[in-house]
Design a protein around this motif. Structure first.
Motif, PDB file in Angstrom:
ATOM      1  N   PRO A  39      33.671 -20.072 -33.574  1.00 48.07           N
ATOM      2  CA  PRO A  39      33.830 -18.764 -32.919  1.00 48.07           C
ATOM      3  C   PRO A  39      35.281 -18.476 -32.584  1.00 48.07           C
ATOM      4  O   PRO A  39      36.064 -19.388 -32.300  1.00 48.07           O
ATOM      5  N   LYS A  40      35.639 -17.189 -32.655  1.00 47.92           N
ATOM      6  CA  LYS A  40      36.987 -16.794 -32.287  1.00 47.92           C
ATOM      7  C   LYS A  40      37.200 -17.018 -30.795  1.00 47.92           C
ATOM      8  O   LYS A  40      36.296 -16.851 -29.995  1.00 47.92           O
ATOM      9  N   LYS A  41      38.421 -17.410 -30.465  1.00 46.68           N
ATOM     10  CA  LYS A  41      38.723 -17.661 -29.061  1.00 46.68           C
ATOM     11  C   LYS A  41      39.020 -16.339 -28.363  1.00 46.68           C
ATOM     12  O   LYS A  41      40.100 -15.774 -28.486  1.00 46.68           O
ATOM     13  N   VAL A  42      38.009 -15.826 -27.684  1.00 45.33           N
ATOM     14  CA  VAL A  42      38.145 -14.582 -26.932  1.00 45.33           C
ATOM     15  C   VAL A  42      37.966 -14.911 -25.458  1.00 45.33           C
ATOM     16  O   VAL A  42      37.003 -15.569 -25.065  1.00 45.33           O
ATOM     17  N   LEU A  43      38.914 -14.465 -24.643  1.00 43.94           N
ATOM     18  CA  LEU A  43      38.863 -14.785 -23.221  1.00 43.94           C
ATOM     19  C   LEU A  43      37.763 -13.994 -22.518  1.00 43.94           C
ATOM     20  O   LEU A  43      37.450 -12.851 -22.877  1.00 43.94           O
ATOM     21  N   ASN A  44      37.183 -14.617 -21.512  1.00 45.24           N
ATOM     22  CA  ASN A  44      36.227 -13.953 -20.617  1.00 45.24           C
ATOM     23  C   ASN A  44      34.997 -13.398 -21.322  1.00 45.24           C
ATOM     24  O   ASN A  44      34.508 -12.318 -20.985  1.00 45.24           O
ATOM     25  N   VAL A  45      34.500 -14.138 -22.302  1.00 45.60           N
ATOM     26  CA  VAL A  45      33.258 -13.725 -22.951  1.00 45.60           C
ATOM     27  C   VAL A  45      32.081 -14.178 -22.094  1.00 45.60           C
ATOM     28  O   VAL A  45      32.031 -15.327 -21.649  1.00 45.60           O
ATOM     29  N   ALA A  46      31.147 -13.282 -21.868  1.00 44.80           N
ATOM     30  CA  ALA A  46      29.941 -13.640 -21.121  1.00 44.80           C
ATOM     31  C   ALA A  46      28.906 -14.179 -22.094  1.00 44.80           C
ATOM     32  O   ALA A  46      28.499 -13.489 -23.025  1.00 44.80           O
ATOM     33  N   GLY A  47      28.508 -15.439 -21.902  1.00 45.17           N
ATOM     34  CA  GLY A  47      27.535 -16.063 -22.799  1.00 45.17           C
ATOM     35  C   GLY A  47      28.202 -16.689 -24.006  1.00 45.17           C
ATOM     36  O   GLY A  47      29.431 -16.793 -24.098  1.00 45.17           O
ATOM     37  N   ASN A  48      27.388 -17.128 -24.955  1.00 43.95           N
ATOM     38  CA  ASN A  48      27.886 -17.777 -26.167  1.00 43.95           C
ATOM     39  C   ASN A  48      26.848 -17.589 -27.276  1.00 43.95           C
ATOM     40  O   ASN A  48      25.713 -17.186 -27.007  1.00 43.95           O
ATOM     41  N   PRO A  49      27.226 -17.866 -28.536  1.00 44.87           N
ATOM     42  CA  PRO A  49      26.300 -17.601 -29.643  1.00 44.87           C
ATOM     43  C   PRO A  49      25.252 -18.674 -29.892  1.00 44.87           C
ATOM     44  O   PRO A  49      24.489 -18.568 -30.845  1.00 44.87           O
ATOM     45  N   TYR A  50      25.184 -19.709 -29.054  1.00 46.06           N
ATOM     46  CA  TYR A  50      24.332 -20.859 -29.331  1.00 46.06           C
ATOM     47  C   TYR A  50      23.116 -20.932 -28.400  1.00 46.06           C
ATOM     48  O   TYR A  50      23.138 -20.410 -27.284  1.00 46.06           O
ATOM     49  N   ALA A  51      22.076 -21.624 -28.867  1.00 43.77           N
ATOM     50  CA  ALA A  51      20.941 -21.912 -27.995  1.00 43.77           C
ATOM     51  C   ALA A  51      21.379 -22.845 -26.874  1.00 43.77           C
ATOM     52  O   ALA A  51      21.011 -22.685 -25.715  1.00 43.77           O
ATOM     53  N   GLN A  52      22.168 -23.859 -27.235  1.00 42.80           N
ATOM     54  CA  GLN A  52      22.846 -24.744 -26.285  1.00 42.80           C
ATOM     55  C   GLN A  52      24.313 -24.773 -26.692  1.00 42.80           C
ATOM     56  O   GLN A  52      24.628 -25.011 -27.860  1.00 42.80           O
ATOM     57  N   LYS A  53      25.219 -24.538 -25.761  1.00 44.90           N
ATOM     58  CA  LYS A  53      26.632 -24.375 -26.100  1.00 44.90           C
ATOM     59  C   LYS A  53      27.210 -25.610 -26.783  1.00 44.90           C
ATOM     60  O   LYS A  53      28.001 -25.502 -27.727  1.00 44.90           O
ATOM     61  N   ASP A  54      26.821 -26.790 -26.323  1.00 48.67           N
ATOM     62  CA  ASP A  54      27.381 -28.038 -26.856  1.00 48.67           C
ATOM     63  C   ASP A  54      26.417 -28.699 -27.838  1.00 48.67           C
ATOM     64  O   ASP A  54      25.196 -28.528 -27.751  1.00 48.67           O
ATOM     65  N   PHE A  55      26.976 -29.459 -28.762  1.00 46.89           N
ATOM     66  CA  PHE A  55      26.150 -30.262 -29.662  1.00 46.89           C
ATOM     67  C   PHE A  55      25.341 -31.261 -28.847  1.00 46.89           C
ATOM     68  O   PHE A  55      25.817 -31.805 -27.847  1.00 46.89           O
ATOM     69  N   GLN A  56      24.113 -31.516 -29.302  1.00 45.50           N
ATOM     70  CA  GLN A  56      23.238 -32.500 -28.672  1.00 45.50           C
ATOM     71  C   GLN A  56      22.702 -33.441 -29.752  1.00 45.50           C
ATOM     72  O   GLN A  56      22.531 -33.038 -30.894  1.00 45.50           O
ATOM     73  N   LEU A  57      22.439 -34.683 -29.355  1.00 39.82           N
ATOM     74  CA  LEU A  57      21.872 -35.633 -30.316  1.00 39.82           C
ATOM     75  C   LEU A  57      20.416 -35.258 -30.607  1.00 39.82           C
ATOM     76  O   LEU A  57      19.658 -34.898 -29.713  1.00 39.82           O
ATOM     77  N   GLY A  58      20.047 -35.366 -31.878  1.00 39.43           N
ATOM     78  CA  GLY A  58      18.686 -35.050 -32.272  1.00 39.43           C
ATOM     79  C   GLY A  58      18.358 -35.636 -33.623  1.00 39.43           C
ATOM     80  O   GLY A  58      19.133 -36.431 -34.178  1.00 39.43           O
ATOM     81  N   ASN A  59      17.226 -35.247 -34.180  1.00 39.58           N
ATOM     82  CA  ASN A  59      16.745 -35.797 -35.445  1.00 39.58           C
ATOM     83  C   ASN A  59      16.482 -34.685 -36.458  1.00 39.58           C
ATOM     84  O   ASN A  59      16.148 -33.562 -36.090  1.00 39.58           O
TER      85      ASN A  59
END
Length: 230
Positions: A39-59
């Motif tokens: 994603p482009k670095k835009v300041l003061n964006v409300a929310g994010n484009p992901y279900a969970q902002k950070d990567f999580q371990l999974g299968n």
């Protein structure tokens, strides 16, 4: 597609990406060569484009079998793509996009995401979050993110409106045999009428159980009951 939420009976295959994330031949079963769009670095964006902002371990699973264990996953809702990298320490720039294949699905924390191919030009498709899985019918949730550009204040009294990711969720009843998707939207009565059969029984059950079927938990309970009807 029948999904089994436990991997006890599966052979656990540990997969560690090479440094560039594309050297392991096993990844051909589920990964494209497409790198993710950062994603482009835009300041003061409300929310994010992901279900969970950070990567999580999974299968990652293919046709019910575990093919990648403990890899880093993230669902990009706005692009409708699942992003994959070897582990949490790997740079996001090296992550790649999961193949859009109905046989391939992922589990991230408590969420399972499956891919459904659209059956027509106006038919829904893409990745869905599995809420309930039944013998005859499933309940899927489609997550959506709309990016709304920000606006500068028109005077010194007003405030700037920051750019925002607006969340939306659509619920679908899914025929387990045909994969036909029936949207469950609108009012309570409209949702009940969307079920192909047993409208009277469903109406009676929802009233007796005091179900608020605008809530995921109650709608899940209603679909579970629907699967018991003959």
């Amino acid at each position: 597609m029948k999904i089994f939420f436990t991997a006890i009976s599966f052979l656990f295959l540990s997969l560690t990406f090479a440094q560039n994330g594309i050297d392991s031949p096993e990844t051909d079963d589920y990964l494209t060569n497409k790198t993710i769009t950062l994603p482009k670095k835009v300041l003061n964006v409300a929310g994010n484009p992901y279900a969970q902002k950070d990567f999580q371990l999974g299968n990652v699973y293919k046709q019910g079998k575990l093919i990648a264990n403990n890899v880093a996953l993230r669902y990009n809702v706005s692009r409708d793509e699942v992003e994959v990298k070897g582990d949490l320490a790997t740079s996001n720039s090296q992550a790649r996009v999961l193949k859009m294949n109905p046989d391939v699905y992922v589990r991230v924390l408590n969420d399972v995401y499956v891919y459904v191919a659209p059956t027509g030009a106006d038919a829904p498709g893409g990745y869905f979050n599995v809420i309930h899985e039944g013998e005859n019918y499933h309940l899927y949730k489609k997550l959506k993110k709309e990016f709304i550009e920000g606006k500068k204040a028109i005077n010194s009294v007003a405030r700037d409106i920051p750019p925002t990711y607006k969340d939306r969720e659509d619920m679908y009843l899914v025929n387990a045999k045909t994969n036909e998707l029936i949207e469950l939207s609108g009012s309570r009565s409209r949702k009940l009428k969307a079920f192909p059969t047993h409208s009277k029984e469903l109406k009676k059950y929802s009233k007796e159980e005091n179900l608020n079927i605008n809530k995921d938990y109650s709608l899940k309970k209603l679909v579970a009951y629907y699967n018991t009807l003959k």
